[in-house]
Design a protein around this motif. Sequence first.
Motif, PDB file in Angstrom:
ATOM      1  N   ALA A 146       0.841  -1.200   0.000  1.00 34.25           N
ATOM      2  CA  ALA A 146       0.000   0.000   0.000  1.00 34.25           C
ATOM      3  C   ALA A 146       0.878   1.253   0.000  1.00 34.25           C
ATOM      4  O   ALA A 146       2.024   1.221   0.451  1.00 34.25           O
ATOM      5  N   PRO A 147       0.354   2.381  -0.501  1.00 34.09           N
ATOM      6  CA  PRO A 147       1.131   3.624  -0.450  1.00 34.09           C
ATOM      7  C   PRO A 147       1.321   4.082   0.994  1.00 34.09           C
ATOM      8  O   PRO A 147       0.421   3.942   1.824  1.00 34.09           O
ATOM      9  N   GLN A 148       2.493   4.586   1.293  1.00 31.26           N
ATOM     10  CA  GLN A 148       2.806   5.102   2.638  1.00 31.26           C
ATOM     11  C   GLN A 148       2.326   4.118   3.706  1.00 31.26           C
ATOM     12  O   GLN A 148       1.538   4.464   4.589  1.00 31.26           O
ATOM     13  N   SER A 149       2.852   2.897   3.620  1.00 28.37           N
ATOM     14  CA  SER A 149       2.371   1.810   4.485  1.00 28.37           C
ATOM     15  C   SER A 149       3.329   1.492   5.614  1.00 28.37           C
ATOM     16  O   SER A 149       3.362   0.377   6.111  1.00 28.37           O
ATOM     17  N   TYR A 150       4.128   2.465   6.044  1.00 25.11           N
ATOM     18  CA  TYR A 150       5.075   2.183   7.118  1.00 25.11           C
ATOM     19  C   TYR A 150       5.221   3.380   8.045  1.00 25.11           C
ATOM     20  O   TYR A 150       4.918   4.526   7.689  1.00 25.11           O
ATOM     21  N   THR A 151       5.696   3.075   9.244  1.00 24.39           N
ATOM     22  CA  THR A 151       6.139   4.118  10.157  1.00 24.39           C
ATOM     23  C   THR A 151       7.480   3.690  10.731  1.00 24.39           C
ATOM     24  O   THR A 151       7.826   2.507  10.729  1.00 24.39           O
ATOM     25  N   TYR A 152       8.234   4.660  11.201  1.00 24.92           N
ATOM     26  CA  TYR A 152       9.522   4.332  11.808  1.00 24.92           C
ATOM     27  C   TYR A 152       9.878   5.381  12.857  1.00 24.92           C
ATOM     28  O   TYR A 152       9.275   6.459  12.925  1.00 24.92           O
ATOM     29  N   TRP A 153      10.836   5.038  13.671  1.00 24.70           N
ATOM     30  CA  TRP A 153      11.379   5.983  14.647  1.00 24.70           C
ATOM     31  C   TRP A 153      12.874   5.738  14.759  1.00 24.70           C
ATOM     32  O   TRP A 153      13.331   4.593  14.784  1.00 24.70           O
ATOM     33  N   ASN A 154      13.645   6.833  14.787  1.00 30.58           N
ATOM     34  CA  ASN A 154      15.060   6.739  15.136  1.00 30.58           C
ATOM     35  C   ASN A 154      15.457   8.013  15.866  1.00 30.58           C
ATOM     36  O   ASN A 154      14.775   9.027  15.783  1.00 30.58           O
ATOM     37  N   ASN A 155      16.551   7.935  16.583  1.00 27.71           N
ATOM     38  CA  ASN A 155      16.965   9.047  17.427  1.00 27.71           C
ATOM     39  C   ASN A 155      18.062   9.887  16.793  1.00 27.71           C
ATOM     40  O   ASN A 155      18.778  10.600  17.465  1.00 27.71           O
ATOM     41  N   GLY A 156      18.180   9.800  15.456  1.00 29.18           N
ATOM     42  CA  GLY A 156      19.182  10.605  14.781  1.00 29.18           C
ATOM     43  C   GLY A 156      20.540   9.919  14.747  1.00 29.18           C
ATOM     44  O   GLY A 156      20.694   8.792  15.206  1.00 29.18           O
ATOM     45  N   PRO A 157      21.544  10.572  14.197  1.00 30.83           N
ATOM     46  CA  PRO A 157      22.859   9.943  14.038  1.00 30.83           C
ATOM     47  C   PRO A 157      23.555   9.702  15.374  1.00 30.83           C
ATOM     48  O   PRO A 157      23.397  10.461  16.320  1.00 30.83           O
TER      49      PRO A 157
END
Length: 200
Positions: A146-157
């Motif tokens: 599906a279009p735009q079918s994900y989410t994510y999280w990261n705390n940067g470099p």
Amino acid sequence: MKALILNCTLKPSPAVSNTEALANTFIEELERLGVKTTFIRVADNHIITGIKSDLGKGDAWPAILKELLASEILIIATPTWMGTMSSEALKVLERINGLYPKRDAQNRPVTFNKVAGFVVTGAEDGARHVVSEIAGALMDVGFTIAPQSYTYWNNGPGPGDNYLESNYRKEWSIETGKAAAANVVAVAKALKNTPIPGRE
């Protein structure tokens, strides 16, 4: 409508999983939209490494596969390790590859008319790379993305707090997860009403 969520954290229960925490926001939205969900932490199951659907005695994959085939939606949730998906996520993809030659009564791959979504966490970036790897693998065996079918999280470099230890832009990840859940459900409903046709 049913959804199977596979948490591919490397940590077996009862260890706390940051990936599960973000996946739960995705799951809550799926359930709000009327989808029945089944959640499995992959590391809690003895899945034998391989590319067939059943590798015999002691293999937990056939039971998980039964849940997958009974669901219209598959959500793969994984942490990012060394810039890529977890080894548990890769193992799942390798076992799903065993479905490649299987066909339904209309001579379609058994994964046709199933929709995939994704949840990725990690202290550093690489989430989009992980999504593209998993999406490409699932699309290859017949899943619809599906279009735009994900989410994510990261705390940067660089090293930093994990998802549950930080408030950094979590609101974006949660709201994006809700939107992704809605998109996945919309496409799954569309395929239910107008399925991909079989072949002669």
